[in-house]
Write a protein that holds these residues in place. Sequence first.
Motif, PDB file in Angstrom:
ATOM      1  N   THR A  56      13.099 107.603-117.147  1.00 32.95           N
ATOM      2  CA  THR A  56      12.168 108.060-116.105  1.00 32.95           C
ATOM      3  C   THR A  56      10.757 108.148-116.684  1.00 32.95           C
ATOM      4  O   THR A  56      10.583 108.250-117.900  1.00 32.95           O
ATOM      5  CB  THR A  56      12.565 109.451-115.561  1.00 32.95           C
ATOM      6  OG1 THR A  56      12.634 110.355-116.665  1.00 32.95           O
ATOM      7  CG2 THR A  56      13.902 109.422-114.841  1.00 32.95           C
ATOM      8  N   VAL A  75       8.308 100.952-111.345  1.00 36.25           N
ATOM      9  CA  VAL A  75       9.233 102.087-111.375  1.00 36.25           C
ATOM     10  C   VAL A  75      10.099 102.033-110.122  1.00 36.25           C
ATOM     11  O   VAL A  75       9.572 101.985-109.004  1.00 36.25           O
ATOM     12  CB  VAL A  75       8.465 103.426-111.423  1.00 36.25           C
ATOM     13  CG1 VAL A  75       9.432 104.585-111.651  1.00 36.25           C
ATOM     14  CG2 VAL A  75       7.397 103.396-112.500  1.00 36.25           C
ATOM     15  N   SER A 117       7.453 110.300-117.176  1.00 38.51           N
ATOM     16  CA  SER A 117       7.072 111.718-117.104  1.00 38.51           C
ATOM     17  C   SER A 117       5.563 111.902-116.991  1.00 38.51           C
ATOM     18  O   SER A 117       5.107 112.963-116.565  1.00 38.51           O
ATOM     19  CB  SER A 117       7.627 112.508-118.290  1.00 38.51           C
ATOM     20  OG  SER A 117       7.329 111.857-119.490  1.00 38.51           O
ATOM     21  N   ARG A 147      15.890 104.870-113.276  1.00 37.44           N
ATOM     22  CA  ARG A 147      16.548 106.099-113.761  1.00 37.44           C
ATOM     23  C   ARG A 147      18.062 105.968-113.855  1.00 37.44           C
ATOM     24  O   ARG A 147      18.723 106.811-114.438  1.00 37.44           O
ATOM     25  CB  ARG A 147      16.166 107.284-112.880  1.00 37.44           C
ATOM     26  CG  ARG A 147      16.640 107.136-111.465  1.00 37.44           C
ATOM     27  CD  ARG A 147      16.130 108.232-110.569  1.00 37.44           C
ATOM     28  NE  ARG A 147      16.373 107.842-109.196  1.00 37.44           N
ATOM     29  CZ  ARG A 147      16.626 108.680-108.222  1.00 37.44           C
ATOM     30  NH1 ARG A 147      16.645 109.967-108.443  1.00 37.44           N
ATOM     31  NH2 ARG A 147      16.835 108.237-107.004  1.00 37.44           N
ATOM     32  N   LEU A 167       5.867 109.462-107.213  1.00 41.62           N
ATOM     33  CA  LEU A 167       6.691 109.876-108.350  1.00 41.62           C
ATOM     34  C   LEU A 167       6.518 111.365-108.610  1.00 41.62           C
ATOM     35  O   LEU A 167       7.433 112.043-109.052  1.00 41.62           O
ATOM     36  CB  LEU A 167       6.222 109.147-109.610  1.00 41.62           C
ATOM     37  CG  LEU A 167       6.910 107.890-110.056  1.00 41.62           C
ATOM     38  CD1 LEU A 167       6.271 107.414-111.345  1.00 41.62           C
ATOM     39  CD2 LEU A 167       8.394 108.124-110.265  1.00 41.62           C
TER      40      LEU A 167
END
Length: 314
Positions: free
Chosen positions: A214, A162, A216, A187, A130
């Motif tokens: 998303t 994710v 971070s 996303r 990521l």
Amino acid sequence: MDLRTGLVGGNPGKGRTTDLVIAGGGPAALSASLYAARYSIDHVVLESYQPGGQAALTAWIENYPGMGRISGGDLAARMKEQAERWGGSFETATVTSTGLRDDLIEVKADSAVYLARFLIIATGAAPAKLGVPGEDRFYGRGVSYCATCDAPFFKGAHVMVVGGGDSAVKEGLHLSEFADRLTLVHRRDRFRAEPYLAEKLLSCDNCSVRWNTTVSAIEGEDGVEGVLLETPEGEERIDVDGVFIYVGRRPATEAFSGLVELNPDGTVKTRGIVGTSRSNVFAAGDVTDNELRQVVTAAADGARAASAVFNLMQ
Ligand SMILES: Cc1cc2nc3c(=O)[nH]c(=O)nc-3n(C[C@H](O)[C@H](O)[C@H](O)COP(=O)(O)OP(=O)(O)OC[C@H]3O[C@@H](n4cnc5c(N)ncnc54)[C@H](O)[C@@H]3O)c2cc1C
């Protein structure tokens, strides 16, 4: 090189000259080895860890024809056993670089040097990162790229997945059998995964999806405790015990960059499915720029590559 024994590079008992080196040990390589063995091509498969590659790291595969639903590990073990039965030869070695020595390809591995008339690159791909703060720090302490390996550690936990492709959704479903709660962060506003898998996840009781969102940062002290999200409504922190990342793959081609032409994304530039910029080097499976990246396509590529070697040897 000792022409009598075929040993090279001052590694007695290790390394040899052979007709074919197959780099990697995933489905593409296992299939290439099976076909090479049946063509009586002297060859060696060099695999860093254990045969099976990514396929061995997924709990179940249900789209490999003829197998019904089978664990990735079992499918990989069967492929290896079949190749070995026909004479496939396997060594544990990481290919570190490749080049030319006279008319042969020199394949340097961590423990030996091999010389071969032909090379099949089947080193597949590794998980893409990521690239957010906390990802490396908590790797193995809540951050994982392998649900099959780590799901049992998250019994009763809240885990995040994710990604939005087949791997993310399929591994999310597997995790949901262990975790109390599963949150999938994607996303985009829809999955790229097969509709069948997507529908299963959307109807799973303990699963929820955060669209257009998303990650971070991944936060915690000794292990993962929470995740910072960028959502359409702004920044949000949620508590999770684990984060499983499925955001793409990085082709494992570093060792071949001087030997064959690569694409900007690192995949091997293919010609006619398994051909490369060098006539005695072929590429098979996820390491290539071919579109569909599955066990069945990797196996097909491996067969094609071994067949191409056989034809050139005639
Ligand atoms: C979570 C997940 C779930 C999946 N589920 C499915 C599914 O249900 N159905 C399906 O068809 N496909 C599935 N796939 C995709 C499938 O696993 C891959 O397409 C397939 O494994 C690709 O095979 P490969 O042989 O090309 O590469 P890989 O499987 O990546 O194998 C490459 C091998 O090469 C080795 N290697 C790498 N570099 C070196 C080196 N320098 N020297 C020596 N060895 C090296 C690696 O250790 C690895 O074992 C899934 C993938 C993932 C990640």
